[in-house]
Design a protein around this motif. Structure first.
Motif, PDB file in Angstrom:
ATOM      1  N   SER A  44     -11.724  -2.713   4.929  1.00 18.45           N
ATOM      2  CA  SER A  44     -12.762  -3.313   4.092  1.00 18.45           C
ATOM      3  C   SER A  44     -12.274  -3.485   2.653  1.00 18.45           C
ATOM      4  CB  SER A  44     -14.056  -2.494   4.150  1.00 18.45           C
ATOM      5  OG  SER A  44     -13.820  -1.175   3.779  1.00 18.45           O
ATOM      6  N   LEU A  45     -11.477  -2.526   2.174  1.00 21.27           N
ATOM      7  CA  LEU A  45     -10.965  -2.629   0.800  1.00 21.27           C
ATOM      8  C   LEU A  45     -10.085  -3.878   0.629  1.00 21.27           C
ATOM      9  CD1 LEU A  45     -10.720  -0.965  -1.926  1.00 21.27           C
ATOM     10  CD2 LEU A  45      -8.519  -0.182  -1.038  1.00 21.27           C
ATOM     11  N   LEU A  46      -9.151  -4.076   1.561  1.00 20.76           N
ATOM     12  CA  LEU A  46      -8.233  -5.212   1.456  1.00 20.76           C
ATOM     13  C   LEU A  46      -8.972  -6.538   1.602  1.00 20.76           C
ATOM     14  CD1 LEU A  46      -5.219  -3.821   3.523  1.00 20.76           C
ATOM     15  CD2 LEU A  46      -5.380  -4.016   1.038  1.00 20.76           C
ATOM     16  N   SER A  47      -9.971  -6.565   2.495  1.00 18.68           N
ATOM     17  CA  SER A  47     -10.738  -7.801   2.661  1.00 18.68           C
ATOM     18  C   SER A  47     -11.458  -8.175   1.377  1.00 18.68           C
ATOM     19  CB  SER A  47     -11.769  -7.652   3.765  1.00 18.68           C
ATOM     20  OG  SER A  47     -11.122  -7.777   4.991  1.00 18.68           O
ATOM     21  N   LYS A  48     -12.020  -7.162   0.718  1.00 18.38           N
ATOM     22  CA  LYS A  48     -12.704  -7.445  -0.552  1.00 18.38           C
ATOM     23  C   LYS A  48     -11.725  -7.973  -1.586  1.00 18.38           C
ATOM     24  CE  LYS A  48     -16.294  -4.039   0.036  1.00 18.38           C
ATOM     25  NZ  LYS A  48     -16.193  -2.574   0.039  1.00 18.38           N
ATOM     26  N   MET A  49     -10.470  -7.502  -1.510  1.00 22.31           N
ATOM     27  CA  MET A  49      -9.458  -7.987  -2.448  1.00 22.31           C
ATOM     28  C   MET A  49      -8.890  -9.336  -2.031  1.00 22.31           C
ATOM     29  SD  MET A  49      -7.293  -4.412  -2.809  1.00 22.31           S
ATOM     30  CE  MET A  49      -5.979  -5.140  -3.818  1.00 22.31           C
ATOM     31  N   GLY A  50      -9.290  -9.815  -0.854  1.00 22.67           N
ATOM     32  CA  GLY A  50      -8.762 -11.087  -0.348  1.00 22.67           C
ATOM     33  C   GLY A  50      -7.351 -10.965   0.199  1.00 22.67           C
ATOM     34  N   VAL A  91       0.861  -1.186   0.000  1.00 23.64           N
ATOM     35  CA  VAL A  91       0.000   0.000   0.000  1.00 23.64           C
ATOM     36  C   VAL A  91       0.900   1.241   0.000  1.00 23.64           C
ATOM     37  CG1 VAL A  91      -1.817   1.271   1.201  1.00 23.64           C
ATOM     38  CG2 VAL A  91      -1.779  -1.237   1.310  1.00 23.64           C
ATOM     39  N   GLU A  92       0.875   1.983  -1.086  1.00 25.43           N
ATOM     40  CA  GLU A  92       1.685   3.203  -1.169  1.00 25.43           C
ATOM     41  C   GLU A  92       0.824   4.394  -0.805  1.00 25.43           C
ATOM     42  OE1 GLU A  92       4.943   1.864  -4.522  1.00 25.43           O
ATOM     43  OE2 GLU A  92       3.646   3.600  -4.930  1.00 25.43           O
ATOM     44  N   VAL A  93       1.280   5.106   0.237  1.00 25.27           N
ATOM     45  CA  VAL A  93       0.528   6.264   0.701  1.00 25.27           C
ATOM     46  C   VAL A  93       1.318   7.497   0.268  1.00 25.27           C
ATOM     47  CG1 VAL A  93      -0.459   7.413   2.724  1.00 25.27           C
ATOM     48  CG2 VAL A  93      -0.290   4.914   2.666  1.00 25.27           C
ATOM     49  N   ASP A  94       0.715   8.378  -0.521  1.00 27.15           N
ATOM     50  CA  ASP A  94       1.499   9.488  -1.076  1.00 27.15           C
ATOM     51  C   ASP A  94       1.223  10.805  -0.364  1.00 27.15           C
ATOM     52  OD1 ASP A  94      -0.893  10.411  -2.010  1.00 27.15           O
ATOM     53  OD2 ASP A  94      -0.198  10.751  -4.059  1.00 27.15           O
ATOM     54  N   PHE A  95       0.759  10.713   0.896  1.00 24.56           N
ATOM     55  CA  PHE A  95       0.610  11.930   1.683  1.00 24.56           C
ATOM     56  C   PHE A  95       1.032  11.616   3.108  1.00 24.56           C
ATOM     57  CE2 PHE A  95      -3.291  10.845   4.082  1.00 24.56           C
ATOM     58  CZ  PHE A  95      -3.693   9.714   3.380  1.00 24.56           C
ATOM     59  N   ASN A  96       1.079  12.647   3.940  1.00 20.61           N
ATOM     60  CA  ASN A  96       1.580  12.461   5.288  1.00 20.61           C
ATOM     61  C   ASN A  96       0.410  12.542   6.267  1.00 20.61           C
ATOM     62  OD1 ASN A  96       3.437  12.058   7.206  1.00 20.61           O
ATOM     63  ND2 ASN A  96       4.281  14.149   7.172  1.00 20.61           N
ATOM     64  N   PRO A  97      -0.149  11.390   6.683  1.00 14.75           N
ATOM     65  CA  PRO A  97      -1.357  11.455   7.505  1.00 14.75           C
ATOM     66  C   PRO A  97      -1.055  11.975   8.909  1.00 14.75           C
ATOM     67  CG  PRO A  97      -0.948   9.211   6.663  1.00 14.75           C
ATOM     68  CD  PRO A  97       0.297   9.999   6.464  1.00 14.75           C
ATOM     69  N   ASP A  98      -2.022  12.688   9.506  1.00 14.24           N
ATOM     70  CA  ASP A  98      -1.955  12.938  10.951  1.00 14.24           C
ATOM     71  C   ASP A  98      -2.722  11.794  11.623  1.00 14.24           C
ATOM     72  OD1 ASP A  98      -4.615  13.431  10.519  1.00 14.24           O
ATOM     73  OD2 ASP A  98      -4.444  15.609  10.726  1.00 14.24           O
ATOM     74  N   SER A  99      -2.817  11.829  12.952  1.00 15.45           N
ATOM     75  CA  SER A  99      -3.363  10.652  13.621  1.00 15.45           C
ATOM     76  C   SER A  99      -4.836  10.409  13.230  1.00 15.45           C
ATOM     77  CB  SER A  99      -3.221  10.780  15.134  1.00 15.45           C
ATOM     78  OG  SER A  99      -3.863  11.952  15.562  1.00 15.45           O
ATOM     79  N   LEU A 103       4.723  -7.935  -5.535  1.00 12.72           N
ATOM     80  CA  LEU A 103       3.367  -7.877  -5.003  1.00 12.72           C
ATOM     81  C   LEU A 103       2.545  -6.825  -5.733  1.00 12.72           C
ATOM     82  CD1 LEU A 103       4.032  -8.025  -1.165  1.00 12.72           C
ATOM     83  CD2 LEU A 103       3.268  -9.883  -2.646  1.00 12.72           C
ATOM     84  N   GLU A 104       1.251  -7.047  -5.707  1.00 12.73           N
ATOM     85  CA  GLU A 104       0.337  -6.046  -6.221  1.00 12.73           C
ATOM     86  C   GLU A 104       0.518  -4.760  -5.399  1.00 12.73           C
ATOM     87  OE1 GLU A 104      -4.493  -5.730  -6.810  1.00 12.73           O
ATOM     88  OE2 GLU A 104      -3.578  -7.645  -6.315  1.00 12.73           O
ATOM     89  N   VAL A 105       0.483  -3.614  -6.062  1.00 11.39           N
ATOM     90  CA  VAL A 105       0.635  -2.335  -5.365  1.00 11.39           C
ATOM     91  C   VAL A 105      -0.665  -1.549  -5.491  1.00 11.39           C
ATOM     92  CG1 VAL A 105       1.897  -0.145  -5.294  1.00 11.39           C
ATOM     93  CG2 VAL A 105       3.101  -2.269  -5.893  1.00 11.39           C
TER      94      VAL A 105
END
Lengths: 401, 262
Positions: free
Chosen positions: A211-217, A191-199, A266-268
């Motif tokens: 939920s997204l990853l679960s749907k992708m298995g 999982v490539e995150v292209d921003f800097n999240p705060d908490s 791996l899939e990205v």
């Protein structure tokens, strides 16, 4: 599956019915998931503590089991801590919990304590009370703690259920399958995150990705491009575990197993801030919260002290409540911060949280910054809340007069 | 007939079967006070599982479901035994803590509602005393990348109008299966074929009989076409994966899988 002579004896009932039943459960799960053997665990975290979640059915089972263990003179064999209850066991009246609920809750609590389980009542045992080491095998229930122990600490545990965690506590064993094995701890998606999240964005990211990853298995994501703090990882992992049963993730350059986490191409998938802001629109409903509830999972020392800083010397609005849920261990080590929040008019709750206590009896709308709470609180059959999902600072501001 | 599975929770029990082909959630999906299925997603919704042998594919839903099973046991509303296609943690834990015999890895399509069965979880099997086993052969005939399927006529005894391979019963004392397979092909299609391989037998339920079907793969000559008789009304040469588009006799796809055609 291979069993040692001692394990065979435990299974045959030579050590009594409590051990036999626990052993039968561990062995059956080992068979279902094709384990080759049983391994010792260094600690257990049991779930199934809140009367709200397990009801009379759970209460009955736990009391019966405690009774059987008492008769046979048995206690848990390894260090075992317990999940939050449905109320602060001292301040339940202030929370508005009714007497019948409180009595049944105390029966569950006492039954667990009689088994030799520590009265920790927290979903963050890794703060002070049950701190695993890298590489240790555990049998933990409580999905957010499982995620933290696996990902942030590098200990090894599957997501246990209430009965299987208890069985591991009684036998000191678990079946060797799933995340106990090296090969199942490898990442299966990047999982490539292209921003800097705060908490706050970490909590939303977790809620979205679970939920997204679960749907992708996908089961084990590998994050690239982020530098989360321990609190950020707690929020991220808890949310992913709630919406998608993710029990382990890696963060490049941060988590202890990241260097060996990738074997193949791996899939990205890429996530940008816009996608997360869009996702938040579905989590943050348009309602005026009656309750502001922080601490899902239970707040860390830093989070508790941050809230204290913000409310110090201020006055609480009469029409709103502030709850901050922490473990007893964290509260005791930060008495000054607890006093500041209580002087403000907030309630610092030990032993419980907004998700597993009967808040639906008192409130209709709750403000949270937790991606896990934002998932459970709106459920019709559970908490029935209209949820505001906002950053911590916004939430605290809402409750200041 | 005895079906072998895998022990999950020890014990033995007798009872009448109630079957749910789907997944079952004990928390919310079953009323523990009455022992009645209330999940509208389940085919047996509205029916009682109390005192029955409850056969369903697998468990799902909240882990609190384990405690619900325990509560049912104590209120005498629990099933006397549980049979699963494949067990998972919630139901397995519930069965064990409640002392309900349970086995899995049973093909529940071989069971019927009201079958009177005996579950011996200690040995990992279920007996269906009133059901007999009969042997049969099914031959899939291949010609380059296609296989032959035939539509059973309206005059045959079973599975009228459904698509099948060439099939026939084996009577006791019959010649060996491979010879029987070749003979059956010749009788039904007038084709002379060579048997290439056989597959693992497949079980299929038909009223009070469980057929043990022995699959064979045969090769036809390039220019050969079947001549069908009263038993069949049509035939087609299809690509193996097209089998899912036809209304076939039970488990024809499994026959093809076991012959490595799928």
């Amino acid at each position: 599956m291979y069993l040692s002579n001692e394990q065979e004896r435990m299974l045959s009932g030579e050590e009594g019915e409590a051990v036999r039943k626990a052993m039968e459960l561990i062995v059956a799960l080992g068979k279902i998931y094709e384990a080759e053997r049983l391994i010792p665990v260094s600690s257990v975290q049991v779930s199934g503590v809140s009367y709200k979640t397990i009801g009379d059915a759970g209460l009955e089972f736990i009391e019966d089991y405690a009774e059987m263990m008492k008769k046979e003179g048995k206690k848990v064999r390894v260090k075992t801590t317990m999940n939050p209850a449905g109320m602060d066991i001292e301040k339940w009246q202030v929370m508005g919990v009714d007497r019948e609920f409180a009595e049944k809750q105390m029966r569950i609590y006492k039954a667990y304590v009689s088994m030799g389980i520590e009265p920790s009542l927290t979903c963050t045992p890794y703060y002070f009370v049950n701190v695993p080491k890298f590489g240790e095998h555990l049998a933990w229930a409580e999905s957010s703690a499982v995620s933290y122990a696996n990902s942030v600490i590098g200990a090894r545990t599957n997501r246990e259920g209430g009965p299987s965690a208890l069985a591991s506590a009684i036998t000191g064993l678990t079946a060797e399958y799933g995340l106990h094995l090296e090969e199942n701890r490898k990442a299966d998606v990047v999982v490539e995150v292209d921003f800097n999240p705060d908490s706050y964005l970490y909590a939303a990211l977790g809620n979205h990705l679970g939920s997204l990853l679960s749907k992708m298995g996908k089961k084990v994501p590998y994050f690239r491009g982020i530098k989360p703090s321990e609190d950020d990882m707690k929020a991220l992992g808890a949310a992913m575990a709630a919406t998608g049963s993710i029990a382990l993730y890696h963060v490049e350059g941060t988590t202890p197993e990241w260097k060996n986490a990738i074997d193949d191409d791996l899939e990205v998938i890429k996530v940008d801030e816009l996608e997360i802001r869009e996702h938040i629109k579905g989590m943050d409903r348009d309602c005026e919260p009656e309750l502001i509830a922080i601490g899902c999972p239970h707040a860390s020392e830093r989070e508790l002290r941050r809230i204290a800083e913000m409310v110090k010397g201020r006055r609480k609005r009469e029409d709103k409540e502030l709850w901050v849920s922490v473990s007893r261990a964290v509260a005791e080590r930060n008495k000054d911060a607890v006093r500041v929040i209580e002087d403000f008019g907030g309630l610092v709750l030990r032993d419980t949280c907004m998700v597993v206590s009967p808040i639906e009896k008192r409130f209709r709308s709750t403000g949270v910054n937790s991606g896990k709470a934002a998932y459970y609180l709106p459920k019709e059959s559970f908490c029935r809340q209209c949820v505001r999902f906002r950053p911590l600072e916004d939430l605290v501001r809402m409750v200041i007069a | 007939m005895r079906l072998y599975g895998r022990k999950i929770s020890s014990g033995q029990a007798k009872g009448d079967v109630i079957i749910e082909p789907g997944a079952v959630s004990f928390l919310g999906g079953i009323d523990p006070e009455e022992g009645v299925v209330v999940d509208s997603a389940n085919q047996v919704s509205g029916q009682s599982i109390a005192g029955k042998v409850f056969a369903f594919s697998t468990g799902k839903g909240s882990t609190v479901g384990s405690y619900v099973i325990y509560r049912m046991k104590k209120s005498d509303t629990a099933p006397v035994a549980i049979i699963n296609g494949s067990a998972e943690t919630i139901v397995a834990s519930g069965a064990i803590i409640s002392g309900i015999p349970m086995i899995d890895r049973i093909d529940i399509s071989l069971l019927r509602n009201c079958d009177s069965v005996m579950v011996n979880a200690d040995e990992g099997y279920v007996d269906i005393p009133r059901v007999r086993v009969k042997d049969a052969i099914t031959v899939m005939i291949r010609k380059s990348d296609r296989v032959l399927i035939l539509k059973r006529s309206e005059r045959v005894g079973s599975c009228k109008g459904r698509w099948a391979g060439v099939s026939g019963h084996i009577e006791k004392g019959d010649e060996n299966m491979e010879e029987r397979a070749m003979k059956e092909v010749e009788e039904e299609t007038k084709m002379r074929v060579k048997i290439i391989r056989s597959g693992e037998p497949i079980l299929a339920r038909d009223r009070s009989v469980i057929w043990r079907i022995h699959p064979f793969l045969a090769e036809a000559k390039r220019d050969e076409e079947p001549e069908i008789d009263w038993e069949h009304s049509k035939y087609r040469w299809i690509k193996p994966e097209e089998v899912y588009d036809f209304n076939t006799v039970p488990k024809l796809d499994k026959v093809m899988e076991n012959l490595k055609l799928l």
